[in-house]
Scaffold this active site. Structure first.
Site, PDB file in Angstrom:
ATOM      1  N   ASP A  89      -5.193  50.050  20.198  1.00  0.00           N
ATOM      2  CA  ASP A  89      -4.747  48.765  19.659  1.00  0.00           C
ATOM      3  C   ASP A  89      -5.653  47.773  20.371  1.00  0.00           C
ATOM      4  O   ASP A  89      -5.474  47.526  21.571  1.00  0.00           O
ATOM      5  CB  ASP A  89      -3.270  48.503  19.991  1.00  0.00           C
ATOM      6  CG  ASP A  89      -2.799  47.210  19.357  1.00  0.00           C
ATOM      7  OD1 ASP A  89      -3.456  46.170  19.569  1.00  0.00           O
ATOM      8  OD2 ASP A  89      -1.781  47.219  18.647  1.00  0.00           O
ATOM      9  N   HIS A  90      -6.634  47.229  19.659  1.00  0.00           N
ATOM     10  CA  HIS A  90      -7.677  46.508  20.400  1.00  0.00           C
ATOM     11  C   HIS A  90      -7.136  45.252  21.093  1.00  0.00           C
ATOM     12  O   HIS A  90      -7.751  44.745  22.021  1.00  0.00           O
ATOM     13  CB  HIS A  90      -8.904  46.219  19.521  1.00  0.00           C
ATOM     14  CG  HIS A  90      -8.786  45.042  18.615  1.00  0.00           C
ATOM     15  ND1 HIS A  90      -8.183  45.109  17.383  1.00  0.00           N
ATOM     16  CD2 HIS A  90      -9.197  43.756  18.742  1.00  0.00           C
ATOM     17  CE1 HIS A  90      -8.239  43.917  16.807  1.00  0.00           C
ATOM     18  NE2 HIS A  90      -8.852  43.072  17.609  1.00  0.00           N
ATOM     19  N   HIS A 124      -0.450  44.802  16.664  1.00  0.00           N
ATOM     20  CA  HIS A 124      -0.940  43.844  17.664  1.00  0.00           C
ATOM     21  C   HIS A 124       0.154  42.875  18.144  1.00  0.00           C
ATOM     22  O   HIS A 124       0.280  42.614  19.339  1.00  0.00           O
ATOM     23  CB  HIS A 124      -2.100  43.021  17.112  1.00  0.00           C
ATOM     24  CG  HIS A 124      -3.215  43.845  16.529  1.00  0.00           C
ATOM     25  ND1 HIS A 124      -3.665  45.008  17.125  1.00  0.00           N
ATOM     26  CD2 HIS A 124      -3.967  43.687  15.414  1.00  0.00           C
ATOM     27  CE1 HIS A 124      -4.662  45.500  16.393  1.00  0.00           C
ATOM     28  NE2 HIS A 124      -4.849  44.725  15.354  1.00  0.00           N
TER      29      HIS A 124
HETATM   30  O1  LIG Z   1      -7.002  44.544  13.596  1.00  0.00           O
HETATM   31  C1  LIG Z   1      -7.322  43.513  13.051  1.00  0.00           C
HETATM   32  O2  LIG Z   1      -7.659  42.458  13.824  1.00  0.00           O
HETATM   33  C2  LIG Z   1      -8.466  41.416  13.298  1.00  0.00           C
HETATM   34  C3  LIG Z   1      -8.309  40.233  14.253  1.00  0.00           C
HETATM   35  O3  LIG Z   1      -8.750  40.632  15.522  1.00  0.00           O
HETATM   36  P1  LIG Z   1      -9.277  39.559  16.586  1.00  0.00           P
HETATM   37  O4  LIG Z   1      -9.647  40.376  17.765  1.00  0.00           O
HETATM   38  O5  LIG Z   1     -10.440  38.863  15.946  1.00  0.00           O
HETATM   39  O6  LIG Z   1      -8.164  38.598  16.842  1.00  0.00           O
HETATM   40  C4  LIG Z   1      -8.050  41.023  11.895  1.00  0.00           C
HETATM   41  O7  LIG Z   1      -9.001  40.124  11.359  1.00  0.00           O
HETATM   42  C5  LIG Z   1      -8.006  42.248  11.029  1.00  0.00           C
HETATM   43  O8  LIG Z   1      -7.515  41.891   9.736  1.00  0.00           O
HETATM   44  C6  LIG Z   1      -7.121  43.309  11.624  1.00  0.00           C
HETATM   45  O9  LIG Z   1      -7.272  44.520  10.886  1.00  0.00           O
END
Ligand SMILES: O=C1O[C@H](COP(=O)(O)O)[C@@H](O)[C@H](O)[C@H]1O
Ligand SMILES: NC(=O)C1=CN([C@@H]2O[C@H](COP(=O)(O)OP(=O)(O)OC[C@H]3O[C@@H](n4cnc5c(N)ncnc54)[C@H](OP(=O)(O)O)[C@@H]3O)[C@@H](O)[C@H]2O)C=CC1
Length: 513
Positions: free
Chosen positions: A179-180, A242
């Protein structure tokens, strides 16, 4: 960290190019990649080792936060990258892969530790895991790990099915679910800030906290991902994973010494304690939105229904806001508001903790009231912590006025490691602290399932919002019902400037971490 082979499924894809290679390069430059290191890239394209290496070099040049200082270091980095043509459904290809992995282990004198990174569509997760098992790739004496990208399931049942399948080949401690958001440096600091600071620790409960607001707003629309996004929506794309991870990381209470198991156990306690929703109650706690045309950062943009590839009558959610209550002794009575959406006013991920007003204020007229204390965690795109406190404006009849104390955690934003860098480094080290445990994933889906059902049955109205706004009116109403409002629906920079120019001094402390 022990030396290992990194087996990358999806080596020709977008994620590998934009995130994985730059992250590995930064780890290499920082001396955080155990040597010798072997990477085997996989895909159906008939790439040679040379073409693969040159594509990796290009990806690093284009996407790494560090510009390679010389070609030699980059060449050294890619020299141990090999490409193997593999079709995920072809069992013979895995035997060919096993031979190459073993050959490289022998050539480099590597122990047979193997990390399998699945940077491919979710429909491939199960077949890859079972082919790893059947081919013998997963039967070495060293360790084996599976790093798996999102999405982990489409709903509660499919997530359970996927997990059952994966666990036929990999034990829970061998599965690293990415989960990044958990890799973002500020998110990784949330627990530690509370653990190591008695001031924060003492305030972290319903005794002092009035409410918590967690926002992840994006300015981008559906981009080129219509086929994926129109079936997923904000609820599956961002909220189930997230946003609920951010909730767990904010509400967690950690003892001073915490192992990876302890952190994940405590996170599980949080999500377990979130009051469950019944399908018929979703409407009162959740706001569902979809963007209409509008203007983002001065540019006119189309509404969701006019985006290429989106069904003209789609009822997909591009925005979701929700009120959650954690029924434990720390947080009972404190609403946690979460919102996330596409095509909003600004790109910002932020947690605002609003503290209760002092009792004495109850008798004070509204003009003389002090603003509440706020603790603000900026998670991205820039990171920082700000504390809003009250001071006296001696030039202006001695009124209270809010001032902001900024903690600058880094001298330069380029020094902040990328989420993928943290996570890949952790996976190679075998540290699972910032990966989602199955218990958390299952409980998150369990909490979200009534929302999915209510959306499916149209029990929650779909509210439109103008692109470039802060979401539909219902999102403001959700907080107004409890006497609150979303903080900082203006740029924090603008807010600081207003405070500086209108109200005089500003205190700033700089702390290097
Ligand atoms: O996992 C995802 O995250 C991005 C947003 O990530 P961020 O690190 O730029 O806040 C989101 O744009 C995407 O739709 C989603 O799959
Ligand atoms: N891109 C991103 O920013 C993000 C992606 N993710 C997730 O990461 C994963 C990968 O995404 P992304 O890189 O964007 O996808 P891409 O479509 O860009 O890449 C897909 C990869 O899968 C390979 N592939 C597809 N089918 C097969 C097959 N039958 N046999 C072997 N290889 C195959 C392709 O290789 P080839 O064509 O050579 O066969 C390619 O390398 C997905 O699960 C996605 O949800 C998660 C967060 C962000």
């Amino acid at each position: 960290m022990e030396p290992a082979t990194f087996v990358l499924f999806g080596a020709t894809g977008d994620l590998a190019k934009r995130k994985i290679y730059p992250a590995l390069y930064n780890l290499f430059v920082d001396g955080k990649l155990a040597q010798p290191f072997s990477l085997i890239g996989l895909g159906r394209r008939e790439w040679s080792d040379e073409l693969f290496q040159s594509n990796v070099e290009q990806a690093v040049r284009q996407f790494s936060r560090r510009t390679p200082s010389d070609d030699a270091s980059l060449r050294q980095f890619v020299s141990n990258f090999r490409f193997c043509v593999l079709d995920i459904g072809q069992q013979d290809d895995y035997r060919k892969l096993l031979k190459l992995v073993e050959q490289r282990e022998e050539e480099l004198g590597l122990p047979d530790n193997r990390l399998f990174y699945l940077s491919v569509g979710p429909e491939f997760f199960e077949p890859i895991a079972s082919n790893i098992q059947e081919s013998g790739l997963g039967s070495a004496r060293g360790w084996k790990r599976l790093v798996i990208e999102k999405p982990f399931g489409h709903d509660l049942q499919s997530a359970r099915d996927l997990n059952r399948k994966l666990s036929e080949t990999f034990a829970e401690e061998e599965i690293f679910r990415i989960d990044h958001y958990l890799g973002k440096p500020m998110v990784q600091k949330l627990g530690a800030l509370q653990q190591a600071n008695p001031v924060i620790q003492a305030l972290w409960s319903n005794r002092y906290v009035a409410n918590v607001q967690i926002t992840a707003s994006e300015t981008v629309g559906v981009e080129e991902r219509a086929g994926y996004y129109d079936h997923i929506g904000a609820v599956r794309d961002m909220f189930q994973n997230h946003m609920l991870q951010l909730l767990m990381m904010t509400a967690i209470h950690l003892p001073h010494e915490s192992s990876s198991e302890k952190v994940r156990f405590k996170k599980k306690n949080v999500i377990e304690a979130v009051q469950p929703l019944q399908k018929q109650d979703v409407r009162a706690q959740v706001v569902r939105g979809q963007y209409a045309e509008g203007s983002v950062q001065g540019k006119p943009v189309a509404g969701y229904l006019s985006e290429p590839g989106i069904a003209p009558d789609s009822r997909n959610d591009t925005f979701i806001a929700a009120r959650l209550l954690i029924e434990d002794s720390y947080w009972r009575g404190v609403p946690f508001y979460i919102r996330t959406g596409k095509r909003m006013k600004e790109k910002s991920t932020r947690i605002v903790v609003e503290f209760k007003e002092p009792l004495a204020q109850a008798t004070v007229s509204s003009e003389d009231r002090a603003a509440p204390n706020l603790l603000i965690f900026e998670i991205g795109p820039n990171e920082g912590i700000t504390l809003q406190i009250n001071s006296k404006d001696l030039e202006n009849k001695g009124e209270f006025r809010p001032v902001h104390i900024d903690l600058d955690l880094h001298d330069r934003q380029e020094d902040v490691p990328e989420a993928y860098e943290n996570l890949i480094g952790d996976a190679l080290r075998g540290d699972a602290t910032f990966f989602a445990h199955w218990d958390e994933v299952e409980l998150s889906w369990q909490w979200v399932q009534p929302i999915l059902d209510a959306f499916e049955e149209n029990l929650v109205p779909l509210q439109t919002y103008a692109a470039g706004s802060y979401g539909p009116a219902g999102s403001d109403a959700l907080l107004a019902e409890d006497g609150y409002h979303w903080w900082f629906d203006v740029e924090p920079e603008q807010l600081k400037q207003e405070n500086q120019t209108q109200k005089g001094e500003q205190y700033a402390y700089h702390a290097n971490n």
